[in-house]
Scaffold this active site. Structure first.
Site, PDB file in Angstrom:
ATOM      1  N   GLU A 149       0.809  -1.223   0.000  1.00 55.67           N
ATOM      2  CA  GLU A 149       0.000   0.000   0.000  1.00 55.67           C
ATOM      3  C   GLU A 149       0.843   1.273   0.000  1.00 55.67           C
ATOM      4  O   GLU A 149       0.894   2.011   0.997  1.00 55.67           O
ATOM      5  CB  GLU A 149      -0.947   0.023   1.194  1.00 55.67           C
ATOM      6  CG  GLU A 149      -2.084  -0.954   1.082  1.00 55.67           C
ATOM      7  CD  GLU A 149      -3.140  -0.756   2.173  1.00 55.67           C
ATOM      8  OE1 GLU A 149      -2.828  -0.173   3.220  1.00 55.67           O
ATOM      9  OE2 GLU A 149      -4.270  -1.203   1.961  1.00 55.67           O
ATOM     10  N   GLU A 321      -6.862  -7.373  -0.509  1.00 61.59           N
ATOM     11  CA  GLU A 321      -7.350  -7.461   0.874  1.00 61.59           C
ATOM     12  C   GLU A 321      -8.837  -7.120   0.865  1.00 61.59           C
ATOM     13  O   GLU A 321      -9.216  -6.017   0.465  1.00 61.59           O
ATOM     14  CB  GLU A 321      -6.604  -6.478   1.776  1.00 61.59           C
ATOM     15  CG  GLU A 321      -5.116  -6.743   1.856  1.00 61.59           C
ATOM     16  CD  GLU A 321      -4.384  -5.766   2.773  1.00 61.59           C
ATOM     17  OE1 GLU A 321      -5.038  -5.032   3.521  1.00 61.59           O
ATOM     18  OE2 GLU A 321      -3.146  -5.737   2.700  1.00 61.59           O
TER      19      GLU A 321
HETATM   20  C1  GAL Z   1      -4.458  -2.404   5.029  1.00 58.87           C
HETATM   21  C2  GAL Z   1      -3.054  -2.957   5.182  1.00 58.87           C
HETATM   22  C3  GAL Z   1      -3.021  -4.202   6.042  1.00 58.87           C
HETATM   23  C4  GAL Z   1      -3.855  -3.990   7.266  1.00 58.87           C
HETATM   24  C5  GAL Z   1      -5.251  -3.643   6.870  1.00 58.87           C
HETATM   25  C6  GAL Z   1      -6.202  -3.465   8.034  1.00 58.87           C
HETATM   26  O1  GAL Z   1      -4.439  -1.039   4.781  1.00 58.87           O
HETATM   27  O2  GAL Z   1      -2.493  -3.264   3.935  1.00 58.87           O
HETATM   28  O3  GAL Z   1      -1.692  -4.489   6.385  1.00 58.87           O
HETATM   29  O4  GAL Z   1      -3.287  -2.976   8.042  1.00 58.87           O
HETATM   30  O5  GAL Z   1      -5.238  -2.440   6.164  1.00 58.87           O
HETATM   31  O6  GAL Z   1      -7.493  -3.165   7.592  1.00 58.87           O
END
Ligand code: GAL
Length: 655
Positions: A149, A321
């Protein structure tokens, strides 16, 4: 734009270093049982991979990859460069980023580096090379993720002495002489002229606003640093781990760097989709709307990013994610309504995602994200998200999402325009994302499926309608493509109102030449949000432009003060303000008629995406809808009375 693959898969983010090694095998077995194909690992593990300079401890990672591979899973290995270890920061403390107020952002969480630091780049190249040498041809490694990110926690912009030196160097290359820079920026204004590049400062700590051209160059420089940082890694990975896809995971409503530039060096763009967190944390919707959709998310926000990121790497994209339950980082973190975790994944697939990967496998009982749910609870019981992921795995056996075709409508999306209007909003509400998102929502409410295109697009021919809101300057490729285009085009507000070096063009905006649009904008005003200008059945809000219209163009709509609001010449239209929902709908309806595009007026909260004659229908609302009269065709999946969080497919190919 074509999606090369139609095989859809599920994935999950996993942190073997967080769990006892004896559990890894069971975890892998259970992932397979759930229907998981890809497992992303390793992206924050630098302190375990190299606890001291040069002491590599890769054996545990090898054992983890072996176990996952033997279970039949494919691994996406993250490079650990988002979390430089303490010893490295101690060696080169000037790698730490500095915020706009001049304060150092310290070690103790993540992303504590500035992209422009040459020494840190060397260290990143070293660890990526070591990892790629060790694992590049491991049969379990299917893909790589670079870093994690970019820009998360606002880390694209940094204002340290290291950044200053890199910026001066970047400007030297761009302008070659201080004089050229003085002319381009208009430094005669307020005696800002310089005679050596070393006299340029960063634009953050001036007495009042710095020159907007100075900010724009600094923003482009900062964006280039991200692209260079990513490319440094992709070059190594391509060489040492051939035939593996290279991916990066972008974020939502993140415009600080040019994702098209970074995407050009990737095989697959991905993004991290947290619908409930985003609605709470980064949405301009009203409080009533946020309450109504607090357990579902904004019905257009996910789709917007699916469509945008699909464009950044030639059609191949993932959700890296996916929110599985309550998160930990928004002002409020509600649980998703039953069925939404399933719906979000199916929606991503319908927009062309190859893989949807859940974050994370098991909730961590320790450290910063212990309140963030996973597919499993911290004690390994199945959490609610697990059941929904399992339902998706079942859906996937039955649904053919098809190869994604070009959409009928395109929006030009340009990161530099976002920097331009942040630098010079001229009215508090003028935000580029908000403007483009308004246009996107307007199209989606009419049941239209949308592609995004970058501002240097040279071919618009696949589309029937193209929208160009708020594009600060027209590049030559796009000008040429527009001149050839026979579909309908809607331009403005504010498009073409600057030159590339951030001045007002001599011919005045939109600066496209009289043969395209025989008109010019002579005056602009920004408006309080409670001051509206009536136009047609709706209004202009926030922003309005006054135009002088030449003989070849005609006024198609006027404000109730008699000023031109929509100006048309052949297939080109210019909109002289920021339309509210009603006015935008009226303008789009007219253009769709001319473009022979059929539209469907969808109730709020019901959204569709169409592909090869099939409509994929999603219900974000809290109500059950009977859509048989609105979305016509033969129902082939789900129910015509679509429940909240419901999903259906309608075959409209015979219509
Ligand atoms: C994203 C990140 C992850 C985790 C997640 C939590 O922004 O890539 O590592 O922190 O959020 O929602």
């Amino acid at each position: 734009m074509n999606n090369s693959s139609i095989t859809k898969t599920l994935g999950v983010c996993y942190y073997p270093e967080h769990w006892p090694e004896e559990d890894w095998k069971d975890d892998a077995g259970k992932m397979v049982e759930l229907g998981i194909t890809y497992v992303r690992i390793g992206e924050f593990a630098w302190s375990r991979l190299e606890p001291k300079r040069g002491t590599y401890k890769f054996d545990w990672l090898k054992r983890a990859i072996d176990i996952l591979h033997e279970a039949g899973l494919k691994v996406v290995l993250g490079t650990p460069t988002a979390t430089p270890p303490r010893w490295l920061v101690d060696e080169m403390p000037d790698m730490l980023p500095v915020n706009k107020d001049g304060n150092i952002r310290n070690f103790g969480s993540r992303r504590h580096y500035t992209f422009s630091h040459g020494g840190y780049r060397v260290e990143c190249a070293r660890i990526v090379t070591a990892l790629a040498n060790k694992f590049g041809s491991h049969p379990g490694i299917a893909a790589w993720q670079t870093d994690n990110e970019f820009d998360c926690h606002d880390t694209t912009l940094s204002f340290s002495p290291v950044d200053l030196a890199a910026f001066q160097n970047w400007l030297g290359q761009k302008y070659q002489s201080p004089d050229a820079l003085n002319r381009a920026w208009g430094n005669v204004f307020w005696s800002m002229e310089i005679d050596d590049f070393s006299q340029i400062m960063l634009p953050n700590q001036t007495v009042t606003e710095a020159n907007p051209a100075h900010w724009m160059d600094y923003r482009s420089f900062a964006s280039d640093m991200v692209a260079e940082f990513n490319k440094l890694q992709t070059d190594i990975l391509r060489k040492l781990s051939p035939d593996r896809d290279i991916i990066h995971n972008f974020m939502g409503r993140t415009l600080a760097f040019d994702h098209f530039k970074v995407g050009a060096d990737l095989d697959i763009s991905s993004w991290d989709s947290y619908p409930l967190g985003f609605l709470e944390d980064r949405s301009d919707r009203s409080e009533d709307f946020k309450r109504e959709y607090s357990r579902a998310g904004d019905p257009d926000f996910q789709a917007f990013h699916h469509d945008l990121y699909r464009a950044t790497s030639n059609g191949r994209w993932w959700v890296m994610e996916q929110q599985p339950g309550p998160v930990n980082w928004a002002p409020h973190n509600p649980a998703p309504r039953d069925g939404m975790v399933r719906l979000w994944a199916l929606e991503a697939f319908a927009h062309g995602a190859e893989t949807v990967s859940y974050f994370r496998w098991r909730q961590a009982p320790f450290a910063q994200e212990q309140m963030h749910s996973g597919l499993l609870r911290s004690n390994s019981e199945e959490a609610e998200g697990y059941g929904e992921a399992s339902a998706v795995a079942e859906d996937m056996k039955k649904i053919d999402f098809g190869k994604l075709d070009d959409a009928p409508v395109a929006i030009i999306f340009d990161y530099a325009s976002s920097w331009a209007w942040q630098t010079q909003p001229q009215g508090r509400e003028f935000d580029y994302f908000r403007l483009v998102f308004d246009f996107y929502k307007g199209l989606r409410a009419k049941g239209l499926t949308v592609d995004f295109l970058p501002s240097n697009t040279d071919d618009l021919s696949p589309y029937s309608l193209v929208l160009i809101p708020g594009l600060f300057t027209f590049e030559n490729e796009l000008k040429a493509a527009l001149a050839k285009f026979t579909g309908q085009v809607l331009i403005g507000p504010r498009s073409g109102s600057k030159t590339a070096s951030f001045s007002i063009p001599d011919a005045l905006p939109p600066d496209l030449g009289n043969t395209l649009l025989d008109m010019k904008i002579t005056r602009v005003e920004s408006l309080r949000s409670d001051c509206l200008i009536r136009v047609g059945s709706g209004s202009f809000k926030y922003w309005r432009e006054f135009a002088s219209v030449g003989k070849d163009a005609k006024v198609s709509l006027s404000g109730d003060d008699g000023q031109p609001a929509l100006i048309t010449q052949q297939n080109y239209s210019y909109l002289c303000g920021w339309p509210d929902e009603v006015l935008l709908d009226e303008v789009l309806e007219g253009l769709c008629k001319k473009a022979k595009l059929s539209t469907i007026d969808l109730p709020e909260g019901l959204r569709i995406v169409s592909n090869h004659g099939k409509h994929f229908v999603f219900n974000y609302s809290n109500q059950t809808h009977d859509f048989s009269k609105t979305v016509k065709g033969t129902l082939i999946y789900g129910d015509e009375r679509i429940f909240p969080s419901g999903f259906a497919i309608v075959d409209a190919s015979a219509i």
